[in-house]
Motif scaffolding. Structure first.
Motif, PDB file in Angstrom:
ATOM      1  N   SER A 131       0.866  -1.187   0.000  1.00 25.15           N
ATOM      2  CA  SER A 131       0.000   0.000   0.000  1.00 25.15           C
ATOM      3  C   SER A 131       0.895   1.226   0.000  1.00 25.15           C
ATOM      4  O   SER A 131       1.587   1.509   0.994  1.00 25.15           O
ATOM      5  N   GLY A 132       0.918   1.941  -1.129  1.00 25.18           N
ATOM      6  CA  GLY A 132       1.801   3.104  -1.227  1.00 25.18           C
ATOM      7  C   GLY A 132       3.244   2.686  -1.149  1.00 25.18           C
ATOM      8  O   GLY A 132       3.721   1.876  -1.949  1.00 25.18           O
ATOM      9  N   ASP A 133       3.943   3.235  -0.168  1.00 28.79           N
ATOM     10  CA  ASP A 133       5.356   2.899   0.005  1.00 28.79           C
ATOM     11  C   ASP A 133       5.566   1.980   1.200  1.00 28.79           C
ATOM     12  O   ASP A 133       6.616   1.994   1.825  1.00 28.79           O
ATOM     13  N   SER A 134       4.532   1.189   1.496  1.00 24.13           N
ATOM     14  CA  SER A 134       4.614   0.315   2.670  1.00 24.13           C
ATOM     15  C   SER A 134       4.160  -1.099   2.327  1.00 24.13           C
ATOM     16  O   SER A 134       3.343  -1.319   1.437  1.00 24.13           O
ATOM     17  N   ILE A 135       4.713  -2.065   3.072  1.00 20.43           N
ATOM     18  CA  ILE A 135       4.234  -3.446   3.047  1.00 20.43           C
ATOM     19  C   ILE A 135       3.422  -3.665   4.317  1.00 20.43           C
ATOM     20  O   ILE A 135       3.898  -3.400   5.423  1.00 20.43           O
ATOM     21  N   LEU A 136       2.197  -4.122   4.152  1.00 17.90           N
ATOM     22  CA  LEU A 136       1.314  -4.364   5.291  1.00 17.90           C
ATOM     23  C   LEU A 136       1.160  -5.878   5.473  1.00 17.90           C
ATOM     24  O   LEU A 136       0.800  -6.594   4.539  1.00 17.90           O
ATOM     25  N   TYR A 137       1.457  -6.358   6.681  1.00 17.15           N
ATOM     26  CA  TYR A 137       1.429  -7.794   6.968  1.00 17.15           C
ATOM     27  C   TYR A 137       0.138  -8.148   7.710  1.00 17.15           C
ATOM     28  O   TYR A 137      -0.107  -7.644   8.810  1.00 17.15           O
ATOM     29  N   GLY A 138      -0.655  -9.004   7.081  1.00 14.30           N
ATOM     30  CA  GLY A 138      -1.924  -9.388   7.684  1.00 14.30           C
ATOM     31  C   GLY A 138      -1.737 -10.292   8.895  1.00 14.30           C
ATOM     32  O   GLY A 138      -0.968 -11.253   8.844  1.00 14.30           O
ATOM     33  N   PRO A 139      -2.446 -10.018   9.982  1.00  9.69           N
ATOM     34  CA  PRO A 139      -2.292 -10.839  11.197  1.00  9.69           C
ATOM     35  C   PRO A 139      -2.722 -12.279  10.961  1.00  9.69           C
ATOM     36  O   PRO A 139      -3.778 -12.560  10.394  1.00  9.69           O
ATOM     37  N   THR A 140      -1.881 -13.191  11.414  1.00  6.37           N
ATOM     38  CA  THR A 140      -2.103 -14.624  11.217  1.00  6.37           C
ATOM     39  C   THR A 140      -1.776 -15.360  12.509  1.00  6.37           C
ATOM     40  O   THR A 140      -0.686 -15.196  13.063  1.00  6.37           O
ATOM     41  N   THR A 141      -2.706 -16.177  12.979  1.00  5.89           N
ATOM     42  CA  THR A 141      -2.480 -16.972  14.187  1.00  5.89           C
ATOM     43  C   THR A 141      -2.620 -18.455  13.859  1.00  5.89           C
ATOM     44  O   THR A 141      -3.238 -18.829  12.860  1.00  5.89           O
ATOM     45  N   PHE A 142      -2.065 -19.289  14.741  1.00  9.76           N
ATOM     46  CA  PHE A 142      -2.067 -20.728  14.512  1.00  9.76           C
ATOM     47  C   PHE A 142      -2.485 -21.475  15.785  1.00  9.76           C
ATOM     48  O   PHE A 142      -2.311 -20.979  16.903  1.00  9.76           O
ATOM     49  N   ASP A 143      -3.002 -22.672  15.590  1.00 13.35           N
ATOM     50  CA  ASP A 143      -3.249 -23.576  16.705  1.00 13.35           C
ATOM     51  C   ASP A 143      -2.936 -24.998  16.259  1.00 13.35           C
ATOM     52  O   ASP A 143      -2.944 -25.305  15.067  1.00 13.35           O
ATOM     53  N   VAL A 144      -2.632 -25.829  17.222  1.00 11.73           N
ATOM     54  CA  VAL A 144      -2.379 -27.249  16.969  1.00 11.73           C
ATOM     55  C   VAL A 144      -3.444 -28.038  17.717  1.00 11.73           C
ATOM     56  O   VAL A 144      -3.547 -27.932  18.939  1.00 11.73           O
ATOM     57  N   THR A 145      -4.250 -28.812  16.995  1.00 12.82           N
ATOM     58  CA  THR A 145      -5.326 -29.577  17.620  1.00 12.82           C
ATOM     59  C   THR A 145      -4.937 -31.054  17.656  1.00 12.82           C
ATOM     60  O   THR A 145      -4.672 -31.660  16.621  1.00 12.82           O
ATOM     61  N   VAL A 146      -4.908 -31.600  18.875  1.00 13.33           N
ATOM     62  CA  VAL A 146      -4.501 -32.986  19.098  1.00 13.33           C
ATOM     63  C   VAL A 146      -5.688 -33.743  19.694  1.00 13.33           C
ATOM     64  O   VAL A 146      -6.137 -33.435  20.800  1.00 13.33           O
ATOM     65  N   ASN A 147      -6.213 -34.693  18.914  1.00 13.12           N
ATOM     66  CA  ASN A 147      -7.391 -35.463  19.356  1.00 13.12           C
ATOM     67  C   ASN A 147      -8.518 -34.551  19.832  1.00 13.12           C
ATOM     68  O   ASN A 147      -9.162 -34.801  20.853  1.00 13.12           O
ATOM     69  N   GLY A 186       5.185 -20.099  23.333  1.00 11.34           N
ATOM     70  CA  GLY A 186       5.601 -21.463  23.593  1.00 11.34           C
ATOM     71  C   GLY A 186       4.755 -22.216  24.587  1.00 11.34           C
ATOM     72  O   GLY A 186       4.944 -23.404  24.792  1.00 11.34           O
ATOM     73  N   ASP A 187       3.794 -21.556  25.249  1.00  9.66           N
ATOM     74  CA  ASP A 187       2.916 -22.241  26.198  1.00  9.66           C
ATOM     75  C   ASP A 187       1.640 -22.650  25.487  1.00  9.66           C
ATOM     76  O   ASP A 187       0.844 -21.799  25.098  1.00  9.66           O
ATOM     77  N   PRO A 188       1.409 -23.961  25.303  1.00 12.49           N
ATOM     78  CA  PRO A 188       0.257 -24.401  24.505  1.00 12.49           C
ATOM     79  C   PRO A 188      -1.083 -24.201  25.189  1.00 12.49           C
ATOM     80  O   PRO A 188      -2.128 -24.282  24.553  1.00 12.49           O
ATOM     81  N   ASP A 189      -1.080 -23.939  26.500  1.00 14.76           N
ATOM     82  CA  ASP A 189      -2.333 -23.871  27.246  1.00 14.76           C
ATOM     83  C   ASP A 189      -2.805 -22.453  27.546  1.00 14.76           C
ATOM     84  O   ASP A 189      -3.807 -22.263  28.231  1.00 14.76           O
ATOM     85  N   ASP A 190      -2.103 -21.454  27.042  1.00 12.35           N
ATOM     86  CA  ASP A 190      -2.482 -20.076  27.336  1.00 12.35           C
ATOM     87  C   ASP A 190      -3.757 -19.651  26.626  1.00 12.35           C
ATOM     88  O   ASP A 190      -4.460 -18.756  27.082  1.00 12.35           O
ATOM     89  N   GLY A 191      -4.058 -20.282  25.496  1.00 14.73           N
ATOM     90  CA  GLY A 191      -5.206 -19.852  24.707  1.00 14.73           C
ATOM     91  C   GLY A 191      -4.872 -18.612  23.904  1.00 14.73           C
ATOM     92  O   GLY A 191      -3.820 -17.969  24.077  1.00 14.73           O
ATOM     93  N   LEU A 192      -5.770 -18.227  23.014  1.00  9.44           N
ATOM     94  CA  LEU A 192      -5.555 -17.055  22.180  1.00  9.44           C
ATOM     95  C   LEU A 192      -5.639 -15.803  23.032  1.00  9.44           C
ATOM     96  O   LEU A 192      -6.479 -15.682  23.915  1.00  9.44           O
ATOM     97  N   ALA A 193      -4.757 -14.851  22.778  1.00  9.73           N
ATOM     98  CA  ALA A 193      -4.752 -13.600  23.532  1.00  9.73           C
ATOM     99  C   ALA A 193      -6.052 -12.831  23.306  1.00  9.73           C
ATOM    100  O   ALA A 193      -6.786 -13.072  22.348  1.00  9.73           O
ATOM    101  N   ALA A 194      -6.338 -11.905  24.224  1.00  5.28           N
ATOM    102  CA  ALA A 194      -7.563 -11.096  24.101  1.00  5.28           C
ATOM    103  C   ALA A 194      -7.608 -10.399  22.756  1.00  5.28           C
ATOM    104  O   ALA A 194      -8.660 -10.322  22.125  1.00  5.28           O
ATOM    105  N   ASP A 195      -6.486  -9.905  22.320  1.00  5.97           N
ATOM    106  CA  ASP A 195      -6.367  -9.367  20.970  1.00  5.97           C
ATOM    107  C   ASP A 195      -5.461 -10.302  20.191  1.00  5.97           C
ATOM    108  O   ASP A 195      -4.283 -10.438  20.512  1.00  5.97           O
ATOM    109  N   PRO A 196      -5.999 -11.023  19.180  1.00  9.43           N
ATOM    110  CA  PRO A 196      -5.192 -12.002  18.444  1.00  9.43           C
ATOM    111  C   PRO A 196      -3.912 -11.425  17.850  1.00  9.43           C
ATOM    112  O   PRO A 196      -2.992 -12.181  17.522  1.00  9.43           O
ATOM    113  N   ALA A 197      -3.846 -10.099  17.713  1.00  9.16           N
ATOM    114  CA  ALA A 197      -2.622  -9.506  17.185  1.00  9.16           C
ATOM    115  C   ALA A 197      -1.418  -9.841  18.061  1.00  9.16           C
ATOM    116  O   ALA A 197      -0.282  -9.869  17.580  1.00  9.16           O
ATOM    117  N   GLU A 198      -1.667 -10.110  19.338  1.00  3.18           N
ATOM    118  CA  GLU A 198      -0.564 -10.464  20.229  1.00  3.18           C
ATOM    119  C   GLU A 198      -0.003 -11.842  19.905  1.00  3.18           C
ATOM    120  O   GLU A 198       1.134 -12.163  20.271  1.00  3.18           O
TER     121      GLU A 198
END
Length: 500
Positions: A279-295, A305-317
């Motif tokens: 966009s213009g003279d900038s690169i904008l990186y879209g927020p992307t989050t991941f999860d690993v589902t086991v059974n 690195g803590d798998p049990d924290d859950g998604l942050a209040a704001d996924p951008a974190e």
């Protein structure tokens, strides 16, 4: 008025005393008999228990003596069974089959073995078999001492003791003599069988024991050997499968999940995220989050690195699409059971356009020059979520040898799949992976994407995220070239030294 009747011949109270004495005497006698009966039963049980314990001790002693005969220069030994109130017999009781597989080549040997059995008058059975001691119990069997079988550092070894003879009945002692010639000849034949270059290095080794103690053999495999263990009550067998890492792991990509046929550990690695735009003279990186589902249980190990924290209040974190944080995130899953399913989900988010964080790092893009890089500081709504149930066509799973679709990249600032996967893609456009690896390709910018229609510049590119999942067989061999099999037999002939 009523008159008195004729005399009855005595005082009725005297009869009551006599009857009472008789009843008391009878009760005492019955009680005494009962004590004798109960006491006799208890004594029988105690004698049976003592007899069984004595038999177990004798069989453990036999194990030690037979080991001296089989594995040392002492070619003969006496085994004491004096004082036993039961029968001893030597019988042909089973066999072990060892199969080595290397691709389409198979090397197999079936080795019969005999046993020394002791059975007391209560029917309890203790057996020396194939180098171990086993006992029959209600509902199955247990191991009292293990055979000489090991799986260590990629080497499977088994020194089997095969006893033979015609002993049956009560004995005071047994005479054990090693048959050196038979031991040497069969061990040499086994060495040639499993040393065949066509079967080396092995991809897998399967050991199957056919025995009345198959349940105890199965328990022994699980506790002392490892690998994939199974028992078959119909055939009376126990089997253990040992494989080199990845060589025999079957992976199913159905419903965007991966399932291993064996006990395993796994590594989930995010190789890259390429959800961005100029966009213009900038690169904008879209927020992307991941999860690993086991059974069915969702874990969110990134970025902290803590798998049990859950998604942050704001996924951008939890956003991994951060050009300043590097490109690789790794999460380890340890000691998982066969049949466990794994999927790696990814979600893209709408960003609050008025709040962007400048990374402070410029990036040169051909045709655009140096561009500022911005990542999202806060998100509004979920954009596209991909998991085992949602947007299944927005995820492509690739295994070794599959052709990589001709996906491009949405913009010049992005890496294409060839750049992300590197030498995992060969010159013909096919993915080069180990048999235990799967690549996940995500399309996070266009809903309801179709991987069969993604050739043009405006089509989905499936490079918005790339994840590598590696399944490693627990107890597998880290270096497949070192996987080795050593099996030998020791023949011991048993005779009655003296009969009682």
């Amino acid at each position: 008025m009523f008159g008195r009747g004729p005399a009855t011949g005595g005082d009725p109270r005297g009869q009551s005393e006599i009857v009472g004495l008789a009843l008391l005497f009878g009760f005492t006698l019955l009680t005494a008999v009962g004590v004798v009966l109960v006491g006799g039963t208890a004594m029988d049980a105690l004698e049976g228990s003592a007899s069984l314990q004595q038999a177990e001790n004798s069989m453990r002693e036999a194990d030690a003596r037979l080991s001296q005969v089989a594995f040392s220069t002492n070619d003969a030994h006496t085994i004491d069974f004096s004082g036993q109130a039961g029968d001893v017999r030597v019988t042909d009781s089973g066999n072990v089959t060892v199969t080595v597989v290397n691709g389409s080549d198979t090397c197999t040997a079936q080795i019969g073995f005999g046993s020394i059995e002791y059975q007391n008058r209560n029917g309890d059975l203790v057996t020396y078999q194939a180098g171990g001691v086993w006992k029959r119990v209600d509902g199955g069997s247990v191991m009292l001492s293990p055979p000489d079988m090991q799986y260590r550092n990629g080497t499977f070894s088994f020194q089997l003791v095969n006893v033979s003879g015609s002993v049956e009945g009560p004995v005071e002692s047994l005479r054990a003599n090693r048959n050196a010639e038979a031991s040497r000849d069969q061990s040499e034949q086994l060495r040639r069988t499993f040393g065949d270059p066509a079967c080396n290095p092995p991809d897998e080794v399967v050991v199957t024991v056919d025995s009345k103690y198959y349940r105890a053999w199965g328990d022994y495999f699980r506790e002392y050997v490892g690998g994939n263990v199974s028992t078959d009550p119909a055939d009376g067998t126990a089997s253990v499968e040992l494989i080199s890492v990845g060589s025999s792991v079957s992976i199913s990509g159905e419903n965007n999940t991966v399932e291993s046929s064996s006990d395993f550990s796994a590594t989930v690695e995010v190789l890259g995220t390429e959800l961005s735009g100029i966009s213009g003279d900038s690169i904008l990186y879209g927020p992307t989050t991941f999860d690993v589902t086991v059974n069915g249980t969702e874990l969110t190990p990134w970025p902290d690195g803590d798998p049990d924290d859950g998604l942050a209040a704001d996924p951008a974190e939890d956003d991994l699409n951060d050009p300043t944080a590097g490109e690789q995130f790794v999460y380890d899953l340890r000691n998982r059971s066969s049949g466990t399913t794994i999927t790696v989900g990814a979600t893209s988010w709408e960003c609050s356009s008025w709040y962007w964080e400048d990374t402070g790092q410029d990036r040169y893009v051909e045709g655009y020059g140096d561009l500022d890089q911005y990542r999202c500081g806060a998100v509004t709504d979920e954009r596209i979520a991909i998991d085992s149930d949602s947007n299944s066509d927005n995820l492509v799973l690739l295994q070794d040898g599959e052709r990589v679709p001709d996906f491009g990249e949405a913009g010049p600032e992005q890496r294409n799949l060839t750049e992300v996967l590197g030498d995992r893609i060969n010159d013909t456009g096919h993915v080069q992976l180990s048999a235990n690896e799967v690549v996940f390709l995500y399309e996070l910018s266009k809903a309801d994407a179709d991987p069969d229609n993604a050739d043009d510049a405006d089509d989905p590119d499936y490079n918005d995220a790339v994840v590598l999942l590696t399944i490693e067989e627990d107890n597998g061999v880290e270096d497949p070239e070192s996987f080795a099999v050593h099996v030998s037999t020791n023949h011991v002939e048993v005779t009655a030294d003296s009969e009682s």
